[in-house]
Design an enzyme around this catalytic site. Structure first.
Site, PDB file in Angstrom:
ATOM      1  N   LYS A 189       0.731  -1.331   0.198  1.00 53.76           N
ATOM      2  CA  LYS A 189       0.029   0.043   0.095  1.00 53.76           C
ATOM      3  C   LYS A 189       0.838   1.187  -0.013  1.00 53.76           C
ATOM      4  O   LYS A 189       0.503   2.144  -0.886  1.00 53.76           O
ATOM      5  CB  LYS A 189      -1.042  -0.185   1.128  1.00 53.76           C
ATOM      6  CG  LYS A 189      -1.577   1.570   1.506  1.00 53.76           C
ATOM      7  CD  LYS A 189      -2.297   1.381   2.831  1.00 53.76           C
ATOM      8  CE  LYS A 189      -1.573   1.616   4.142  1.00 53.76           C
ATOM      9  NZ  LYS A 189      -1.353   3.056   4.542  1.00 53.76           N
ATOM     10  N   ASN A 190       1.910   1.411   0.863  1.00 50.37           N
ATOM     11  CA  ASN A 190       2.633   2.393   0.961  1.00 50.37           C
ATOM     12  C   ASN A 190       3.862   2.926   0.044  1.00 50.37           C
ATOM     13  O   ASN A 190       4.117   3.745  -0.126  1.00 50.37           O
ATOM     14  CB  ASN A 190       3.310   2.559   2.438  1.00 50.37           C
ATOM     15  CG  ASN A 190       2.028   2.642   3.482  1.00 50.37           C
ATOM     16  OD1 ASN A 190       1.155   2.971   3.348  1.00 50.37           O
ATOM     17  ND2 ASN A 190       2.687   2.716   4.741  1.00 50.37           N
ATOM     18  N   CYS A 241      -4.651  12.890  12.843  1.00 50.92           N
ATOM     19  CA  CYS A 241      -5.543  11.535  12.753  1.00 50.92           C
ATOM     20  C   CYS A 241      -5.250  11.274  14.029  1.00 50.92           C
ATOM     21  O   CYS A 241      -4.558  11.239  15.058  1.00 50.92           O
ATOM     22  CB  CYS A 241      -5.195  10.980  11.820  1.00 50.92           C
ATOM     23  SG  CYS A 241      -3.531  10.277  11.742  1.00 50.92           S
ATOM     24  N   ARG A 253       0.925  14.854  12.847  1.00 48.50           N
ATOM     25  CA  ARG A 253       1.131  14.618  11.695  1.00 48.50           C
ATOM     26  C   ARG A 253       1.281  15.865  10.626  1.00 48.50           C
ATOM     27  O   ARG A 253       0.371  15.949   9.571  1.00 48.50           O
ATOM     28  CB  ARG A 253       0.333  13.527  10.843  1.00 48.50           C
ATOM     29  CG  ARG A 253       0.237  12.046  11.730  1.00 48.50           C
ATOM     30  CD  ARG A 253      -0.357  11.063  10.875  1.00 48.50           C
ATOM     31  NE  ARG A 253       0.491  10.610   9.917  1.00 48.50           N
ATOM     32  CZ  ARG A 253       0.130   9.394   9.040  1.00 48.50           C
ATOM     33  NH1 ARG A 253      -1.071   9.011   9.189  1.00 48.50           N
ATOM     34  NH2 ARG A 253       1.032   9.230   8.047  1.00 48.50           N
ATOM     35  N   ASP A 271       4.722   0.765  12.111  1.00 48.54           N
ATOM     36  CA  ASP A 271       3.428   0.352  11.482  1.00 48.54           C
ATOM     37  C   ASP A 271       3.337  -1.229  11.933  1.00 48.54           C
ATOM     38  O   ASP A 271       2.306  -1.960  11.552  1.00 48.54           O
ATOM     39  CB  ASP A 271       3.430   0.519  10.019  1.00 48.54           C
ATOM     40  CG  ASP A 271       3.300   1.702   9.508  1.00 48.54           C
ATOM     41  OD1 ASP A 271       2.890   2.643  10.050  1.00 48.54           O
ATOM     42  OD2 ASP A 271       3.560   1.927   8.465  1.00 48.54           O
ATOM     43  N   ARG A 306      -8.783  -0.068   4.997  1.00 50.27           N
ATOM     44  CA  ARG A 306      -7.990   0.749   4.357  1.00 50.27           C
ATOM     45  C   ARG A 306      -6.544   0.129   4.068  1.00 50.27           C
ATOM     46  O   ARG A 306      -6.045   0.788   3.125  1.00 50.27           O
ATOM     47  CB  ARG A 306      -7.635   1.858   5.519  1.00 50.27           C
ATOM     48  CG  ARG A 306      -8.753   2.613   5.768  1.00 50.27           C
ATOM     49  CD  ARG A 306      -8.592   3.834   6.423  1.00 50.27           C
ATOM     50  NE  ARG A 306      -7.384   4.676   5.950  1.00 50.27           N
ATOM     51  CZ  ARG A 306      -7.099   5.780   6.216  1.00 50.27           C
ATOM     52  NH1 ARG A 306      -7.560   6.173   7.521  1.00 50.27           N
ATOM     53  NH2 ARG A 306      -6.060   6.646   5.761  1.00 50.27           N
TER      54      ARG A 306
HETATM   55  N1  EPU Z   1       6.662  14.824  10.274  1.00 53.98           N
HETATM   56  C1  EPU Z   1       6.830  16.149  10.422  1.00 53.98           C
HETATM   57  N2  EPU Z   1       6.725  17.221   9.514  1.00 53.98           N
HETATM   58  C2  EPU Z   1       6.477  16.613   8.213  1.00 53.98           C
HETATM   59  C3  EPU Z   1       6.583  15.180   7.935  1.00 53.98           C
HETATM   60  C4  EPU Z   1       6.584  14.493   9.067  1.00 53.98           C
HETATM   61  O1  EPU Z   1       7.272  16.385  11.709  1.00 53.98           O
HETATM   62  O2  EPU Z   1       6.365  17.374   7.344  1.00 53.98           O
HETATM   63  C5  EPU Z   1       6.965  13.772  11.281  1.00 53.98           C
HETATM   64  C6  EPU Z   1       5.555  13.272  11.517  1.00 53.98           C
HETATM   65  O3  EPU Z   1       4.628  13.561  12.454  1.00 53.98           O
HETATM   66  C7  EPU Z   1       6.362  11.630  12.157  1.00 53.98           C
HETATM   67  C8  EPU Z   1       7.752  11.605  11.467  1.00 53.98           C
HETATM   68  O4  EPU Z   1       8.009  12.866  11.068  1.00 53.98           O
HETATM   69  O5  EPU Z   1       6.409  12.034  13.605  1.00 53.98           O
HETATM   70  C9  EPU Z   1       7.750  10.414  10.518  1.00 53.98           C
HETATM   71  O6  EPU Z   1       6.369  10.702   9.393  1.00 53.98           O
HETATM   72  P1  EPU Z   1       6.692  10.493   7.942  1.00 53.98           P
HETATM   73  O7  EPU Z   1       6.494  11.786   7.216  1.00 53.98           O
HETATM   74  O8  EPU Z   1       7.572   9.613   7.597  1.00 53.98           O
HETATM   75  O9  EPU Z   1       5.149   9.591   7.733  1.00 53.98           O
HETATM   76  P2  EPU Z   1       4.115   9.592   6.561  1.00 53.98           P
HETATM   77  O10 EPU Z   1       5.050   9.617   5.242  1.00 53.98           O
HETATM   78  O11 EPU Z   1       3.133  10.660   6.434  1.00 53.98           O
HETATM   79  C10 EPU Z   1       4.308   7.088   5.859  1.00 53.98           C
HETATM   80  C11 EPU Z   1       3.280   5.810   6.064  1.00 53.98           C
HETATM   81  C12 EPU Z   1       2.791   5.554   7.531  1.00 53.98           C
HETATM   82  C13 EPU Z   1       4.060   5.180   8.433  1.00 53.98           C
HETATM   83  C14 EPU Z   1       5.147   6.521   8.083  1.00 53.98           C
HETATM   84  C15 EPU Z   1       6.351   6.234   9.219  1.00 53.98           C
HETATM   85  C16 EPU Z   1       2.487   6.195   3.851  1.00 53.98           C
HETATM   86  C17 EPU Z   1       1.161   6.327   3.063  1.00 53.98           C
HETATM   87  N3  EPU Z   1       2.468   6.696   5.062  1.00 53.98           N
HETATM   88  O12 EPU Z   1       3.575   8.248   6.672  1.00 53.98           O
HETATM   89  O13 EPU Z   1       1.949   4.405   7.303  1.00 53.98           O
HETATM   90  O14 EPU Z   1       3.577   5.309   9.678  1.00 53.98           O
HETATM   91  O15 EPU Z   1       5.336   6.612   7.124  1.00 53.98           O
HETATM   92  O16 EPU Z   1       6.744   5.105   8.662  1.00 53.98           O
HETATM   93  O17 EPU Z   1       3.284   5.824   3.222  1.00 53.98           O
HETATM   94  C18 EPU Z   1       0.027   3.093   7.727  1.00 53.98           C
HETATM   95  O18 EPU Z   1       0.390   2.453   6.900  1.00 53.98           O
HETATM   96  O19 EPU Z   1      -0.596   2.507   8.728  1.00 53.98           O
HETATM   97  C19 EPU Z   1       0.691   4.435   7.946  1.00 53.98           C
HETATM   98  C20 EPU Z   1       0.382   5.246   9.115  1.00 53.98           C
END
Ligand code: EPU
Length: 422
Positions: free
Chosen positions: A22-23, A116, A121, A309, A401
């Protein structure tokens, strides 16, 4: 709204096939927007989040359809580069259209994703990254409006680290925007997750020039245009890890196919500590649990560390451990909605700041429980398979999801999970 009725305890045996990730798929669908024409993801998983992405892509003016060959995206036309609130609020990953649309259309308007169940996030690092490429950003009525300069985005050196380390979708967004920028972009502190590497490989297959893939330093030489692609995504390491916990928590043996165990070294390391045998074979593994569950300490970290995750699923497993474990969240310090629900099933979990102390118990007892987010609901399903009695899990839409018909896959190897529409 569907609920699950889960009878336990059960023993599992047989083979499970893991779906496409998915990711990996979500940002790769967004990447298809970079190239006018028809792209195909043959093994796109059939999940609620992927369907939300399809709706989003259609709302931009592109076309999407699914047939036996896979998921087709026709990005010939994009005439409405707007990520509407109603779609973005349902799925945060909608933010990954920011980079591609900015690069292709020169302008994008997208609803600010809200918080969320797993925390705030924010998207500040995504915005910092595209701003460094020359985009002007402003906020208007809850929307981010990003505009490229008249001559297009320009490559530069960008540090993308944040308070919790690297960002997966943030790295994806900046990398996608940089593929069509003038000159060279260097992303320092890039996320190294296999899903980010898969996106980079897909972009290269479209004609991009990205090197350093899988490392924290990505170098992207801008190109004039990209071509549509047919690209199968990697197997879903989080779905695979969830099935591995299913084998362990039910003291069973399972073969898990279509997953790259080399993407799961931190996970297999913890499994071995717990007493779970993991035997790697080509494109899969065999998992067996024959001893008692040893306690283990787990800290979630960016890749190659232990993935957030899988934190909830391992908590369900360690709840049945012979001893105390400590689980610490370093990515989403509030991602513990499953703690109270697992305690309703007679687990003995105590939250202390960003950690949970898991005092192992010898049995879980079925209870009505509520799913709160995708991975928390997976943990409740796993606990339900090991618990004595019939567990009901409400709000199963959370699990849909990110897992394609999880009950059918688990029932095929011996679980007793009924989906009931109420
Ligand atoms: N963060 C910031 N600022 C930003 C972006 C992120 O402070 O602009 C923080 C976040 O709040 C978090 C950390 O950085 O504390 C890491 O977040 P990241 O941006 O890596 O998460 P994401 O890219 O939004 C993806 C996955 C998530 C998974 C995370 C961490 C997808 C669609 N989602 O989210 O997957 O938990 O990376 O590995 O790829 C799931 O599949 O259940 C899921 C939540």
């Amino acid at each position: 709204m569907d609920i699950f009725e889960i009878d336990g305890p059960v023993q599992l045996s047989g083979e499970i096939h893991v779906a496409g990730s998915k990711n990996a798929c979500l940002p790769i669908l967004a990447a298809a927007l970079l190239a006018p024409g028809k792209s195909l993801i043959p093994n796109a998983p059939d999940l609620a989040d992927i369907r939300s992405m399809e709706t989003l892509i259609e709302s931009l003016g592109a076309a999407v359809c699914r047939d036996d060959a896979g998921l087709h995206i026709d990005a010939t036309t994009i005439d409405n580069p707007v990520g509407e609130y109603d779609i973005v609020r349902k799925m945060r990953a909608s933010i990954c259209i920011l980079g591609p649309l900015l690069a292709r259309c020169g302008r994008v308007k997208i609803s600010m994703p809200g918080g969320c169940a797993i925390g705030d996030r924010p998207i500040d690092i995504h915005l910092r990254g595209v701003r460094a490429l020359g985009a002007q950003i402003h906020l208007e009525n809850g929307y981010v409006i990003a505009e490229a300069p008249a001559g297009g985005l320009v490559g530069t050196q960008i540090f993308l680290g944040g308070p919790f380390g690297s960002t997966v979708l943030g790295t994806g967004n900046v990398m996608m925007a940089a593929t069509l920028a003038k000159g060279t972009t260097v992303i320092e502190s890039a996320a190294c997750e296999p899903e980010v590497a898969d996106l980079a490989h897909c972009l290269n297959a479209m004609g991009a020039k990205i090197s350093g893939i899988g490392s924290p330093r990505l170098v992207i030489e801008g190109v004039k245009d990209l071509s549509p692609v047919t690209y199968p995504v990697i197997g879903d390491r989080i779905e695979a890890g969830t099935f591995m916990v299913a084998a362990a928590i039910t003291r069973s043996r399972l073969e898990i196919n279509n997953c790259e165990i080399d993407h799961m070294l931190a996970v297999t390391d913890r499994f071995r500590q717990i007493g779970v045998e993991v035997e790697k074979y080509e494109n899969g593994c065999e998992v067996a649990m024959e001893t008692f569950i040893h306690p283990a300490d787990i800290t979630t970290q960016p890749y190659p560390g232990f993935p957030t995750d899988l934190q909830a699923q391992f908590m369900a497993l360690l709840a049945l451990g012979e001893g105390n474990s400590v689980i610490t969240e370093k990515i989403y310090p509030d991602r513990f909605m499953h703690v109270a629900e697992l305690n309703r099933m007679a687990a003995n979990l105590r939250k202390e700041g960003p950690s949970v102390i898991v005092a192992g118990t010898d049995k879980l007892i079925a209870a009505p429980v509520m799913a709160s987010d995708l991975r928390a609901s997976a943990a409740l399903v796993l606990a339900g398979m090991a618990a004595e009695g019939t567990t009901t899990v409400q709000r199963v839409y959370h699990i849909d999801r990110g897992y394609d018909k999880i009950e059918q896959k688990l029932n095929a190897v011996g679980a007793k999970i009924k989906r009931i529409s109420v």
